[in-house]
Design a protein around this motif. Structure first.
Motif, PDB file in Angstrom:
ATOM      1  N   MET A 182      -3.655  -5.724   2.494  1.00  0.00           N
ATOM      2  CA  MET A 182      -2.350  -4.940   1.891  1.00  0.00           C
ATOM      3  C   MET A 182      -1.227  -5.775   2.934  1.00  0.00           C
ATOM      4  O   MET A 182      -1.148  -6.016   3.759  1.00  0.00           O
ATOM      5  N   ARG A 184       2.241  -5.440   4.886  1.00  0.00           N
ATOM      6  CA  ARG A 184       2.461  -4.648   6.168  1.00  0.00           C
ATOM      7  C   ARG A 184       3.510  -3.625   5.602  1.00  0.00           C
ATOM      8  O   ARG A 184       3.207  -2.250   5.994  1.00  0.00           O
ATOM      9  N   PHE A 187       1.408  -0.939   3.773  1.00  0.00           N
ATOM     10  CA  PHE A 187       0.458  -0.486   4.684  1.00  0.00           C
ATOM     11  C   PHE A 187       1.301   0.601   5.439  1.00  0.00           C
ATOM     12  O   PHE A 187       0.433   1.805   5.455  1.00  0.00           O
ATOM     13  N   THR A 190       1.998   3.512   2.936  1.00  0.00           N
ATOM     14  CA  THR A 190       0.691   4.307   2.657  1.00  0.00           C
ATOM     15  C   THR A 190       0.039   5.094   3.747  1.00  0.00           C
ATOM     16  O   THR A 190      -0.290   6.249   3.517  1.00  0.00           O
ATOM     17  N   TRP A 191       0.012   4.516   4.949  1.00  0.00           N
ATOM     18  CA  TRP A 191      -0.459   5.450   6.231  1.00  0.00           C
ATOM     19  C   TRP A 191       0.588   6.656   6.144  1.00  0.00           C
ATOM     20  O   TRP A 191      -0.165   7.832   6.496  1.00  0.00           O
ATOM     21  N   VAL A 226      -4.042  -6.599   9.039  1.00  0.00           N
ATOM     22  CA  VAL A 226      -2.621  -6.714   8.559  1.00  0.00           C
ATOM     23  C   VAL A 226      -1.489  -6.827   9.688  1.00  0.00           C
ATOM     24  O   VAL A 226      -0.699  -7.675   9.600  1.00  0.00           O
ATOM     25  N   TYR A 238      -4.376  -3.084  13.026  1.00  0.00           N
ATOM     26  CA  TYR A 238      -4.243  -2.354  11.736  1.00  0.00           C
ATOM     27  C   TYR A 238      -4.860  -3.110  10.482  1.00  0.00           C
ATOM     28  O   TYR A 238      -4.514  -4.172  10.421  1.00  0.00           O
ATOM     29  N   SER A 240      -6.931  -3.116   6.467  1.00  0.00           N
ATOM     30  CA  SER A 240      -7.144  -2.652   5.166  1.00  0.00           C
ATOM     31  C   SER A 240      -8.251  -3.232   4.801  1.00  0.00           C
ATOM     32  O   SER A 240      -8.641  -4.406   5.017  1.00  0.00           O
ATOM     33  N   TRP A 248      -8.468   2.597  -1.618  1.00  0.00           N
ATOM     34  CA  TRP A 248      -7.973   1.785  -0.332  1.00  0.00           C
ATOM     35  C   TRP A 248      -8.304   2.650   0.745  1.00  0.00           C
ATOM     36  O   TRP A 248      -8.313   3.892   0.932  1.00  0.00           O
ATOM     37  N   LEU A 250      -7.433   2.573   4.921  1.00  0.00           N
ATOM     38  CA  LEU A 250      -6.431   1.850   6.092  1.00  0.00           C
ATOM     39  C   LEU A 250      -7.276   2.437   7.373  1.00  0.00           C
ATOM     40  O   LEU A 250      -7.616   3.310   7.585  1.00  0.00           O
TER      41      LEU A 250
END
Length: 287
Positions: A182, A184, A187, A190-191, A226, A238, A240, A248, A250
């Protein structure tokens, strides 16, 4: 650290923050067969580009069907993923007194739609005391039914003697796809978007790898770094990954130099996969 809020001044700094080690752009994609993605290649793409082509970690074969339960047919196997293809690698041994022919295989519906992509081809009759090795290609477009546990696979094998049944657990990392990296910004968004109650934390003990070695090893099984930061002497990776059905996952992997245990935090919209992703991390990092 406990269940600390990773976003408390933490993850935000991944985007242009002072702690983030800006990675060089890799000239060679890690997997030439996969889309190059957003170009946000990281430090580790260059070091493990070759590793990706060698395929994911493969467990040694285990006996799935003992001869005493299958009228003399013994089946051992393992699962492999190599450059986007999944296989069930089988070893069939005839421990009976008669020749075995007419082999066929079928899977029950399962959580990720695994199904044979070709017939089980044993090209010659299997004589007593003979062993044959077969690599059976698998697809992920079969019928889906949620299993308990999630990675349970029920199999039927037929020959001229009878039909035999066994079940086995497949490692989830055979479902980690090659385009699971993914970018950045995505990411971070999404987090933040996945609810905190979907976060699971695990300890991986007896894992003396440093951050670079861990990242390289995980990438060869399609777990992608990532971004990387160092916070108070701890390396934070970090990461993915994406499953064949589009889910997905993470991750934040915290590694403290000199400490053989690391902490894995996983966030996913389907939290029931987290336990199996953790098991994949543990298997890959320790083998």
């Amino acid at each position: 650290m406990g269940a600390v809020d990773l976003l408390g001044g933490g993850l935000d700094s991944l985007i242009g923050g002072t702690n983030f080690v800006a990675p060089p752009t890799a000239a060679v994609p890690a997997n030439p067969g996969a889309p190059i993605g957003s170009g946000l290649s990281d430090l580790f793409d260059l070091t493990s580009g070759v590793g990706t082509l060698s395929g994911s970690y493969v467990a040694p074969k285990a006996v799935w069907l003992p001869a005493m339960k299958a009228k003399g047919l013994e089946i051992s196997g393992t699962f492999t993923r190599q450059v986007g293809s999944i296989s069930m690698d089988l070893q069939l041994t005839n421990k009976a007194l008669q020749v075995m022919t007419d082999f066929a295989i079928q899977f029950n519906r399962n959580s990720f739609g695994l199904a044979p992509a070709a017939p089980l081809q044993v090209h010659a009759p299997l004589s007593p005391n003979q062993t044959v090795e077969i690599s059976l290609p698998l697809s992920t477009v079969g019928s889906v039914m949620k299993m308990e546990p999630l990675n349970n696979l029920q199999v039927a094998v037929k020959n001229n003697i009878d039909v035999f049944y066994f079940s086995t657990l497949y490692p989830l990392h055979i479902l980690f796809v090659e385009d699971g990296k993914m970018d950045r910004q995505m990411f971070l968004a999404t987090w933040k978007d996945i609810p905190n109650e979907n976060e699971a934390q695990f300890q991986i003990r007896d894992c003396p790898l440093n951050a670079e070695a861990a990242s390289s090893k995980l990438q060869s099984s399609n777990i992608f770094t990532v971004a990387k930061r160092n916070v108070e002497g701890q390396d934070m990776l970090y990461q993915s990954l994406k499953l064949t059905n589009g889910i997905w996952v993470l991750a934040e992997l915290r590694i403290q130099p000199g400490n053989p245990s690391c902490t894995l935090s996983l966030k996913c919209r389907a939290p029931e996969v987290s336990q199996h992703v953790y098991q994949a991390y543990e298997t890959i990092l320790k083998n």
